[in-house]
Design an enzyme around this catalytic site. Sequence first.
Site, short mmCIF file in Angstrom:
data_model
loop_
_atom_site.label_atom_id
_atom_site.label_comp_id
_atom_site.label_asym_id
_atom_site.label_seq_id
_atom_site.Cartn_x
_atom_site.Cartn_y
_atom_site.Cartn_z
CG PHE A 104 0.05 -6.08 4.72
CD1 PHE A 104 -0.73 -5.25 5.49
CD2 PHE A 104 -0.49 -7.29 4.30
CE1 PHE A 104 -2.04 -5.60 5.84
CE2 PHE A 104 -1.79 -7.65 4.64
CZ PHE A 104 -2.57 -6.81 5.40
CE LYS B 141 -5.51 4.48 1.94
NZ LYS B 141 -4.58 5.60 1.96
CB CYS C 32 -0.95 -0.03 1.18
SG CYS C 32 -1.98 -1.51 1.15
CD GLU D 67 -1.48 8.69 8.51
OE1 GLU D 67 -2.47 7.95 8.36
OE2 GLU D 67 -0.97 9.34 7.57
CG HIS E 129 -1.80 4.90 4.96
ND1 HIS E 129 -1.75 4.56 3.63
CD2 HIS E 129 -2.01 3.74 5.63
CE1 HIS E 129 -1.91 3.25 3.51
NE2 HIS E 129 -2.08 2.73 4.70
CG HIS F 227 -6.45 0.82 1.35
ND1 HIS F 227 -5.54 1.11 0.36
CD2 HIS F 227 -5.72 0.60 2.47
CE1 HIS F 227 -4.33 1.05 0.85
NE2 HIS F 227 -4.41 0.75 2.14
#
Lengths: 334, 394
Positions: free
Chosen positions: B381, B317, B152, B296, B285, B322
């Site tokens: 990830f 998002k 991502c 975050e 993000h 996403h």
Amino acid sequence: MSGPAPRRAWIAGRAVAHPRALTAEALLDAARAPIPAGGGPLRLPAPDLSVLGERGLRHIDRATALLLVALEGLVPPLLAGVPRDRIGLVFGTAAGGLGSIVGFARDAVSPDPLASNPGQFQGTVLNAPLGRAMIRHGLVGPTATFSTGVTAAADALAYALDAVESGRLDHAVTGGFDGLEDAAIAGAEAAGLARADGPPLAEAVVGLVLSATPSPAPGPRIRIAAVGTACSPRGGPGASARAAAWARRRAGWGTTPVDLAVALGPDAAAALEGCGPAREHLEAGMGLGEALGADAALAVLVAVGWLERRGGPSRSVALVDGCGLGAAIALEIA
Amino acid sequence: MSSIGSGREPFWRALLQGRSGISEVAAFDTSAFRTHRGGEIRGFSPLPWLSEAEAASMGRGGQLAVAAAGLALADAGLPSGPGAEDSDTGVCIGTTMGEIQVMEEAARRWNEGGLAAVRPEDFRRYPSGTIGRGIAARFGCAGPVSVVPTACAAGNYAIGIGADWIRGGRAVRVLAGGVDPMSLLAFAGFLGLRSMASERVRPFDRERRGMMVAEGAGVVVLEPLEAALARGATPYAEVLALGLACDAHHMTQPHPEGAGAAAAMRQALDLAACDPGAVDHVSAHGTGTPANDRAESAAILSVFGERGPRVPVTSLKGALGHTMGAASALEAIAACLTVADGLVPPTVGYEVPDPDCPLDVVCGEPRPGLYRRVLSNAFAFGGHDSALLLGAVA
């Protein structure tokens, strides 16, 4: 008045796991000793997971296991006295942890997708093997995975070279890996990478430590001077010729002949034809097989073996060409 | 290419209007799941960009990426038809799962008839490298071609690496971005991790319940400033630096204090010699999962100190879901437009402030201002953390 000397990237460590060789020197010998065409895939023995202990080994696929075992010999020695944000892992792979991807995909598309094991999902991203490795060694600096087919490891080497030369990293552990799961074999055959008259498929892991300072160990000091990559948009061989021309210019070699040009990949012969003047050519595919995302790193390590055996100031270019992609890595003992 | 609109103008207008692209998933049967919604691009046809044969040789990821690259070239005032080979132009594309729809189809066949039942064309179309090569083939790009599957954060990686290529002389022009098609595998996986919301995404909101799987593709054209100006183009923004770090904490969970995220932001600022006080906006993000948004927030507060709660923050998002490997590329595009147009798009779904996320989350209406330095965050990830610093053209 001159400024500080530019940072260079020295090969300060290496590890190889290939079905025919476990050292750079043996790799060179294997590259020069073709095996009969049409044989089956060259696979490594099952990786010895005992060297990893018990931490983080659940749901591990073959390619990830091969990579983690290879890194055990490379990363821990770097950790003494070096901040963990100054060591990065940068690798190329064609298929990543394909076993994990296929396994989870087959569960997810089954009539009962909820039965899929969420613990396996993490392995479905192509950067998962390096993520596991970064966690395993507590590395908190940059890491990157490239997956561009047979030039994947060249992309990784290019990134690692830039990271070391620019000062973003002190040590970049870089190279390429791919395991031969059943799906990888079938896929490579479908893509024409396993011809009956050509090299067999091979699984391999190659790790190189690129460092801002040479290894204190005795022996020749080899550095990577430049990495070029290019594409043939319409497919076919020849991209490596442009990559080689760029790498030669970048290394400041011009048209001076190199001592060795070594090539891997489906179009290795074309790579040797187009790479510029070289005193010796070595087409290594029939000795080492087609190692997918590890190809470029394997070619580099063959060149390292050759340069070390020869000794003294010398230059080599390691090439990969295939599937419309080409790469050239310039190495030298200054 | 996104669920709220494709092409610069429709995409940007929809973001500023606060539209959501979340709808019932049509790409696959969701009846086995408790969630049925996601962010899909409806009515997409690759045929404006590819012949039927070319399209059939690719997966949906490659098709979306080619379309996005074509739109980017056209927006840049560059030829977007099939052209002669150009060894000065490179392609750097990020992805999370590559041609995952091809893999899913192959997996179905495997389940039904064994490995031998998988079609050779599925094997040929699946490898991620085909996405980069597909763009190169369509637009004649003969420079470096890389595919960067850093999940991502992949779009940020691709743009930062593309900028490095230009600075290092490896290419004169780079098509850089990210792509991922809608994925059943991702749907099942994130549901299994209990990371998904059921109805909508609410980044940084106290009632947030999770993310939603979506698809998209975003591509930017990178050039040296002089080259762009010389051909009469108007650049949107400058790529100042890409900061990268790793949590080294957990494969799927962020570091609770956002250690890697903060390190990535600090590295981007250090590389660009930019004081945190000079950053005008953070494109987060902001996945909408409780853990990510909390981590975050901690990272942003850590980097910006006392000023942290006053830096305008937005997350796309809520509007897009996403889009995985496309997410940070689409977010970088929006950040460029924020720099160029002086507007921060609102965070769709943000209604109730969360004391754990004490940020100035832009919501409701776009916020006008002078945004000369923007940080665009993306985390992935494996603990891969990235922060892309974009700046106004000097």
